[in-house]
Design a protein around this motif. Structure first.
Motif, PDB file in Angstrom:
ATOM      1  N   PHE A 131      70.549  23.384 -28.385  1.00 13.99           N
ATOM      2  CA  PHE A 131      70.975  24.732 -29.047  1.00 13.99           C
ATOM      3  C   PHE A 131      70.958  25.866 -27.962  1.00 13.99           C
ATOM      4  O   PHE A 131      71.962  26.560 -28.119  1.00 13.99           O
ATOM      5  CB  PHE A 131      69.474  25.165 -29.905  1.00 13.99           C
ATOM      6  CG  PHE A 131      70.020  26.777 -30.465  1.00 13.99           C
ATOM      7  CD1 PHE A 131      70.657  26.805 -31.790  1.00 13.99           C
ATOM      8  CD2 PHE A 131      69.372  27.780 -29.794  1.00 13.99           C
ATOM      9  CE1 PHE A 131      70.878  28.230 -32.163  1.00 13.99           C
ATOM     10  CE2 PHE A 131      69.560  29.231 -30.235  1.00 13.99           C
ATOM     11  CZ  PHE A 131      70.259  29.330 -31.490  1.00 13.99           C
ATOM     12  N   LEU A 132      70.434  25.534 -26.751  1.00 11.82           N
ATOM     13  CA  LEU A 132      70.661  26.477 -25.641  1.00 11.82           C
ATOM     14  C   LEU A 132      70.616  25.731 -24.216  1.00 11.82           C
ATOM     15  O   LEU A 132      69.747  24.706 -24.278  1.00 11.82           O
ATOM     16  CB  LEU A 132      69.770  27.575 -25.605  1.00 11.82           C
ATOM     17  CG  LEU A 132      68.212  27.610 -25.778  1.00 11.82           C
ATOM     18  CD1 LEU A 132      67.569  27.257 -24.416  1.00 11.82           C
ATOM     19  CD2 LEU A 132      67.737  28.959 -25.866  1.00 11.82           C
ATOM     20  N   THR A 133      71.157  26.385 -23.174  1.00 12.63           N
ATOM     21  CA  THR A 133      70.746  25.639 -21.759  1.00 12.63           C
ATOM     22  C   THR A 133      71.182  26.810 -20.928  1.00 12.63           C
ATOM     23  O   THR A 133      72.034  27.720 -21.356  1.00 12.63           O
ATOM     24  CB  THR A 133      71.241  24.428 -21.667  1.00 12.63           C
ATOM     25  OG1 THR A 133      71.134  23.599 -20.145  1.00 12.63           O
ATOM     26  CG2 THR A 133      73.018  24.585 -21.480  1.00 12.63           C
ATOM     27  N   VAL A 134      70.836  26.381 -19.692  1.00 14.83           N
ATOM     28  CA  VAL A 134      71.232  27.458 -18.737  1.00 14.83           C
ATOM     29  C   VAL A 134      72.252  26.616 -17.762  1.00 14.83           C
ATOM     30  O   VAL A 134      71.854  25.608 -17.259  1.00 14.83           O
ATOM     31  CB  VAL A 134      70.264  28.133 -17.781  1.00 14.83           C
ATOM     32  CG1 VAL A 134      70.638  29.043 -16.658  1.00 14.83           C
ATOM     33  CG2 VAL A 134      69.569  29.246 -18.838  1.00 14.83           C
ATOM     34  N   LEU A 135      73.408  27.332 -17.483  1.00 18.43           N
ATOM     35  CA  LEU A 135      74.370  26.406 -16.640  1.00 18.43           C
ATOM     36  C   LEU A 135      73.652  26.649 -15.145  1.00 18.43           C
ATOM     37  O   LEU A 135      73.133  27.572 -14.835  1.00 18.43           O
ATOM     38  CB  LEU A 135      75.790  27.047 -16.485  1.00 18.43           C
ATOM     39  CG  LEU A 135      76.409  26.967 -17.894  1.00 18.43           C
ATOM     40  CD1 LEU A 135      77.823  27.472 -17.709  1.00 18.43           C
ATOM     41  CD2 LEU A 135      76.286  25.695 -18.438  1.00 18.43           C
ATOM     42  N   GLU A 152      62.055  34.273 -20.381  1.00 22.12           N
ATOM     43  CA  GLU A 152      60.890  34.354 -19.560  1.00 22.12           C
ATOM     44  C   GLU A 152      61.158  33.754 -18.293  1.00 22.12           C
ATOM     45  O   GLU A 152      60.721  34.264 -17.210  1.00 22.12           O
ATOM     46  CB  GLU A 152      59.649  34.088 -20.170  1.00 22.12           C
ATOM     47  CG  GLU A 152      59.138  35.114 -21.265  1.00 22.12           C
ATOM     48  CD  GLU A 152      58.344  36.204 -20.568  1.00 22.12           C
ATOM     49  OE1 GLU A 152      58.129  36.231 -19.567  1.00 22.12           O
ATOM     50  OE2 GLU A 152      58.028  37.103 -21.396  1.00 22.12           O
ATOM     51  N   LYS A 153      61.751  32.534 -18.411  1.00 20.48           N
ATOM     52  CA  LYS A 153      61.843  31.694 -17.028  1.00 20.48           C
ATOM     53  C   LYS A 153      63.070  32.259 -16.304  1.00 20.48           C
ATOM     54  O   LYS A 153      63.066  32.541 -15.049  1.00 20.48           O
ATOM     55  CB  LYS A 153      62.224  30.276 -17.539  1.00 20.48           C
ATOM     56  CG  LYS A 153      62.116  29.405 -16.365  1.00 20.48           C
ATOM     57  CD  LYS A 153      60.620  29.198 -15.801  1.00 20.48           C
ATOM     58  CE  LYS A 153      60.549  28.359 -14.723  1.00 20.48           C
ATOM     59  NZ  LYS A 153      59.052  28.241 -13.988  1.00 20.48           N
ATOM     60  N   LEU A 154      64.083  32.739 -16.828  1.00 21.62           N
ATOM     61  CA  LEU A 154      65.034  33.221 -16.275  1.00 21.62           C
ATOM     62  C   LEU A 154      64.932  34.675 -15.432  1.00 21.62           C
ATOM     63  O   LEU A 154      65.434  34.727 -14.336  1.00 21.62           O
ATOM     64  CB  LEU A 154      66.355  33.548 -17.223  1.00 21.62           C
ATOM     65  CG  LEU A 154      67.266  32.659 -17.673  1.00 21.62           C
ATOM     66  CD1 LEU A 154      68.059  32.958 -18.809  1.00 21.62           C
ATOM     67  CD2 LEU A 154      68.149  32.293 -16.463  1.00 21.62           C
ATOM     68  N   ILE A 155      63.932  35.414 -15.873  1.00 23.02           N
ATOM     69  CA  ILE A 155      63.679  36.749 -15.407  1.00 23.02           C
ATOM     70  C   ILE A 155      62.881  36.616 -14.302  1.00 23.02           C
ATOM     71  O   ILE A 155      62.553  37.506 -13.356  1.00 23.02           O
ATOM     72  CB  ILE A 155      63.248  37.739 -16.360  1.00 23.02           C
ATOM     73  CG1 ILE A 155      63.345  39.221 -15.997  1.00 23.02           C
ATOM     74  CG2 ILE A 155      61.661  37.599 -16.646  1.00 23.02           C
ATOM     75  CD1 ILE A 155      64.542  39.456 -15.603  1.00 23.02           C
ATOM     76  N   GLN A 156      62.170  35.422 -13.915  1.00 27.58           N
ATOM     77  CA  GLN A 156      61.150  35.404 -12.710  1.00 27.58           C
ATOM     78  C   GLN A 156      61.886  35.618 -11.412  1.00 27.58           C
ATOM     79  O   GLN A 156      61.282  36.473 -10.769  1.00 27.58           O
ATOM     80  CB  GLN A 156      60.665  33.844 -12.901  1.00 27.58           C
ATOM     81  CG  GLN A 156      59.457  33.788 -13.919  1.00 27.58           C
ATOM     82  CD  GLN A 156      58.847  32.356 -13.912  1.00 27.58           C
ATOM     83  OE1 GLN A 156      59.197  31.692 -13.118  1.00 27.58           O
ATOM     84  NE2 GLN A 156      57.818  32.101 -14.662  1.00 27.58           N
TER      85      GLN A 156
END
Length: 337
Positions: free
Chosen positions: A127-131, A168-172
């Motif tokens: 459903f989602l991922t980060v490139l 939450e993980k992205l903003i670290q």
């Protein structure tokens, strides 16, 4: 131009499996921004390196004085997220922090026992991922594929849980706090069954938490492969968007050249006409799952607002009907700059 050197400053904090995504600042805070990103933060966020820790202490003092029962994290790295998201305005940063915790209390079905293992099925579905590569402005790309989900698979709220953990993980990393993120939403396969979910009331709650209660800068939302029914989907979302955010939505249809004019093909996988590596759904899922203990500490403890008295204006409206959702507060997806 991208400041790619800044993307490697955390590599000493990461294992080899995680080195493609920058890690958080060290426990005893030391700024990990490159000189170029410090200059960008000064220009765009009013962040002055020589005053940074003084500003953090000012916000910490406000929290301790005005919200003594708020059992929130008070470390420098955490509080800096909120200051950067509100251009170092202490009052607005405090309001954002309270909204951040208020959203968690108002929506227990999302935030109770929130940890990566509880949304593994969402991650496995894709459903989602980060490139893995940021765009030329240093912004990581959050790729959403709502067509992968079917209502019979699991409740829509599980998608929200996975999205929140990802944010939450992205903003670290500090580079993300300064540069913001870009969303790429691929609506291939979306039909009436998905369009009828989540509905205006649930959409309002998702939008409210992201716009007022999360310290991240959403700089662009690129929509591709949208079906005709997307007009109905966007009609649900648009009443809650301010004009500035609505202007950051770009609909490309199936025109990959249009997409590449906003997101270079060099950072996109071949499925989107790019020249980067194939779309790998496992890398981001594995990174989140390796963070299980971190999220247990963050989200599986007594709620930070327990015992804290907040005015109604700082709490989300958890009651109402879908009709109420259409008439309710018209606001943006995220208060970004």
């Amino acid at each position: 131009m991208a400041d790619y050197e800044s993307l490697d400053v955390h590599s000493h904090l990461l294992g080899p499996e995680e080195s493609w995504f920058p890690g958080p600042p060290p426990p005893l805070y030391t700024c990990t921004l490159s000189p170029a990103l410090e200059a960008k933060a000064r220009d765009e966020l009013q962040e002055k390196p020589e005053w940074r820790l003084r500003d953090v202490q000012a916000l910490r003092d406000m929290i301790l004085k005005e919200q003594p029962n708020l059992h929130t994290r008070l470390d420098d790295a955490f509080l800096l997220r909120f200051l950067r998201a509100r251009k170092f305005d202490y009052d607005r940063a405090l309001q954002l922090l309270l909204k951040y915790h208020g959203g968690r209390r108002a929506w227990p079905e999302v935030f109770s026992d929130l940890k990566p293992s509880s949304v593994k099925h969402v991650l496995d579905l894709g459903f989602l991922t980060v490139l893995p590569r940021p765009d030329p402005h240093g912004r990581y790309i959050l790729c959403l594929r709502p067509g992968r989900w079917k209502p019979n698979d699991y409740p829509f709220v599980d998608n929200v849980r996975a999205l929140y953990l990802t944010l939450e993980k992205l903003i670290q990393p500090e580079v993300v706090q300064v540069n913001g993120i870009v969303i790429l939403a691929d609506y291939s396969g979306v039909g009436m069954s998905q369009a009828s979910n989540p509905g205006p009331f649930l959409a309002k709650k998702v939008v409210s938490i992201l716009q007022d209660g999360f310290p991240i800068r959403i700089k662009a939302v690129n929509i591709i492969n949208e079906p005709r029914i997307f007009k109905g989907i966007f009609a649900i979302i648009k009443p809650f968007l301010k004009e500035k955010m609505a202007e950051r939505y770009v609909l490309h249809g199936s025109d990959l050249r249009s997409l590449h004019s906003h997101v270079p093909g060099s950072v996109l996988p071949p499925v989107y006409g790019g020249t980067a590596a194939d779309l790998d759904l496992s890398a981001w899922a594995a990174l989140l799952l390796r963070s299980e203990e971190e999220f247990i500490v963050e989200f599986c403890q007594p709620h930070p607002l327990e015992g804290a008295a907040l005015p109604d204006s700082l709490l989300y409206d958890g009651d109402g009907t879908e009709e109420d959702g259409f008439r309710a507060l018209r606001s943006q997806l995220y208060y970004c700059y």
